[in-house]
Design an enzyme around this catalytic site. Structure first.
Site, mmCIF file in Angstrom:
data_model
loop_
_atom_site.group_PDB
_atom_site.id
_atom_site.type_symbol
_atom_site.label_atom_id
_atom_site.label_comp_id
_atom_site.label_asym_id
_atom_site.label_seq_id
_atom_site.Cartn_x
_atom_site.Cartn_y
_atom_site.Cartn_z
ATOM 1 N N PHE A 35 20.365 59.891 39.101
ATOM 2 C CA PHE A 35 21.277 59.323 40.088
ATOM 3 C C PHE A 35 20.693 59.343 41.507
ATOM 4 C CE2 PHE A 35 22.444 63.824 39.460
ATOM 5 C CZ PHE A 35 22.338 64.319 40.753
ATOM 6 N N THR A 46 32.868 68.593 41.988
ATOM 7 C CA THR A 46 32.094 67.339 42.049
ATOM 8 C C THR A 46 32.541 66.362 40.967
ATOM 9 O OG1 THR A 46 30.211 68.644 42.815
ATOM 10 C CG2 THR A 46 29.736 66.405 42.084
ATOM 11 N N LYS A 73 31.291 61.249 53.621
ATOM 12 C CA LYS A 73 30.360 60.232 53.113
ATOM 13 C C LYS A 73 30.805 58.828 53.540
ATOM 14 C CE LYS A 73 28.820 62.987 49.166
ATOM 15 N NZ LYS A 73 28.427 62.963 47.745
ATOM 16 N N GLU A 100 20.543 72.640 55.513
ATOM 17 C CA GLU A 100 21.212 71.352 55.723
ATOM 18 C C GLU A 100 21.712 71.198 57.160
ATOM 19 O OE1 GLU A 100 24.194 71.050 52.663
ATOM 20 O OE2 GLU A 100 22.701 70.918 51.066
ATOM 21 N N ARG A 109 34.125 74.598 49.911
ATOM 22 C CA ARG A 109 33.945 73.995 48.574
ATOM 23 C C ARG A 109 35.277 73.930 47.822
ATOM 24 N NH1 ARG A 109 29.073 73.032 46.755
ATOM 25 N NH2 ARG A 109 29.392 73.711 44.611
ATOM 26 N N HIS A 113 30.642 65.932 51.158
ATOM 27 C CA HIS A 113 29.572 66.804 50.669
ATOM 28 C C HIS A 113 29.708 68.130 51.393
ATOM 29 C CE1 HIS A 113 25.555 68.445 49.864
ATOM 30 N NE2 HIS A 113 25.542 68.767 51.153
ATOM 31 N N TYR A 117 18.780 65.762 50.158
ATOM 32 C CA TYR A 117 18.976 65.754 48.700
ATOM 33 C C TYR A 117 17.692 66.070 47.929
ATOM 34 C CZ TYR A 117 23.773 64.108 49.237
ATOM 35 O OH TYR A 117 25.111 64.019 49.529
ATOM 36 N N ASN A 126 32.439 60.209 46.385
ATOM 37 C CA ASN A 126 33.354 61.355 46.278
ATOM 38 C C ASN A 126 33.709 61.962 47.642
ATOM 39 O OD1 ASN A 126 30.885 62.522 46.711
ATOM 40 N ND2 ASN A 126 31.007 63.984 45.042
HETATM 41 P P1 CMP Z 1 27.150 66.094 46.779
HETATM 42 O O1 CMP Z 1 28.042 67.226 47.053
HETATM 43 O O2 CMP Z 1 26.837 65.163 47.886
HETATM 44 O O3 CMP Z 1 25.763 66.670 46.200
HETATM 45 C C1 CMP Z 1 24.930 65.915 45.358
HETATM 46 C C2 CMP Z 1 25.564 64.639 44.933
HETATM 47 O O4 CMP Z 1 24.980 64.035 43.811
HETATM 48 C C3 CMP Z 1 26.998 64.924 44.489
HETATM 49 O O5 CMP Z 1 27.789 65.220 45.604
HETATM 50 C C4 CMP Z 1 27.334 63.646 43.759
HETATM 51 O O6 CMP Z 1 27.791 62.634 44.635
HETATM 52 C C5 CMP Z 1 25.972 63.278 43.183
HETATM 53 N N1 CMP Z 1 25.910 63.605 41.745
HETATM 54 C C6 CMP Z 1 25.877 64.828 41.215
HETATM 55 N N2 CMP Z 1 25.829 64.748 39.857
HETATM 56 C C7 CMP Z 1 25.856 63.431 39.569
HETATM 57 C C8 CMP Z 1 25.848 62.706 38.347
HETATM 58 N N3 CMP Z 1 25.827 63.336 37.166
HETATM 59 N N4 CMP Z 1 25.864 61.365 38.408
HETATM 60 C C9 CMP Z 1 25.909 60.728 39.615
HETATM 61 N N5 CMP Z 1 25.918 61.376 40.799
HETATM 62 C C10 CMP Z 1 25.901 62.715 40.777
#
Ligand code: CMP
Length: 154
Positions: free
Chosen positions: A59, A93, A11, A128, A87, A117, A51, A114
């Site tokens: 979010f 996450t 990211k 994807e 994963r 992904h 997404y 984070n």
């Molecule tokens: P990612 O693996 O990119 O897939 C979806 C993304 O949504 C996840 O990582 C987080 O960065 C984001 N995400 C998921 N849950 C939340 C949440 N509760 N609040 C904010 N961001 C979220």
């Protein structure tokens, strides 16, 4: 040999923090094979497509804004049980649940910023990968260390 392919994104925060090499090294050391690799600024339409399952969540807008802000790295990884293994290497996450030793556990403290992904199922991996890579950009080749990384399936 029950090989799977999956999508990993480094990211914008991972690219900005100079973690590209560190992250790719972790996947290589695990034994996973790079099948595709590119640096790009994610177009908004592709972010929306990627997404789509999260559209409407509180979010969502912030996530799209973040993911399209500065360049990302897209990686197609291949290996036995690649989806599940990637994963594990990435970590959970939720920041409080990502184990030290995982990428998120070692490098992130925030649920949006984070670092990485990864696809969460075979269906999403195919979907994807199709968003980030043209078919010709994913390469089929043999790596010389595969004979020592894998035992035959018995
Ligand atoms: P990612 O693996 O990119 O897939 C979806 C993304 O949504 C996840 O990582 C987080 O960065 C984001 N995400 C998921 N849950 C939340 C949440 N509760 N609040 C904010 N961001 C979220």
């Amino acid at each position: 040999m029950n090989q799977e392919r999956t999508l990993v994104l480094i990211k914008p925060d991972g690219v900005q923090r100079s973690l590209i090499g560190e992250i790719i090294t972790r996947f290589e050391r695990k034994g996973l094979k790079l099948a595709g690799l590119k640096l790009l600024k994610l177009p908004r339409e592709k972010a929306n497509e990627l997404y789509e399952p999260h559209r409407g969540k509180f979010f969502y807008d912030y996530l799209i804004q973040f993911m399209t802000s500065t360049p990302i790295v897209a990686i197609a990884l291949q290996g036995r049980n690649a989806i599940e293994l990637v994963r594990l290497v990435n970590g959970a996450t939720k920041p409080a649940e990502s184990e030290p030793g995982s990428i998120r556990g070692d490098f992130s403290i925030d649920i949006t910023h984070n670092v990485v992904h990864a696809s969460d199922s075979p269906e999403n991996a195919e979907r994807e990968l199709g968003i980030l890579f043209d078919p010709g950009e994913i390469l089929e080749y043999q790596r010389i260390d595969e004979a020592i990384i894998y035992s035959p399936e018995i």
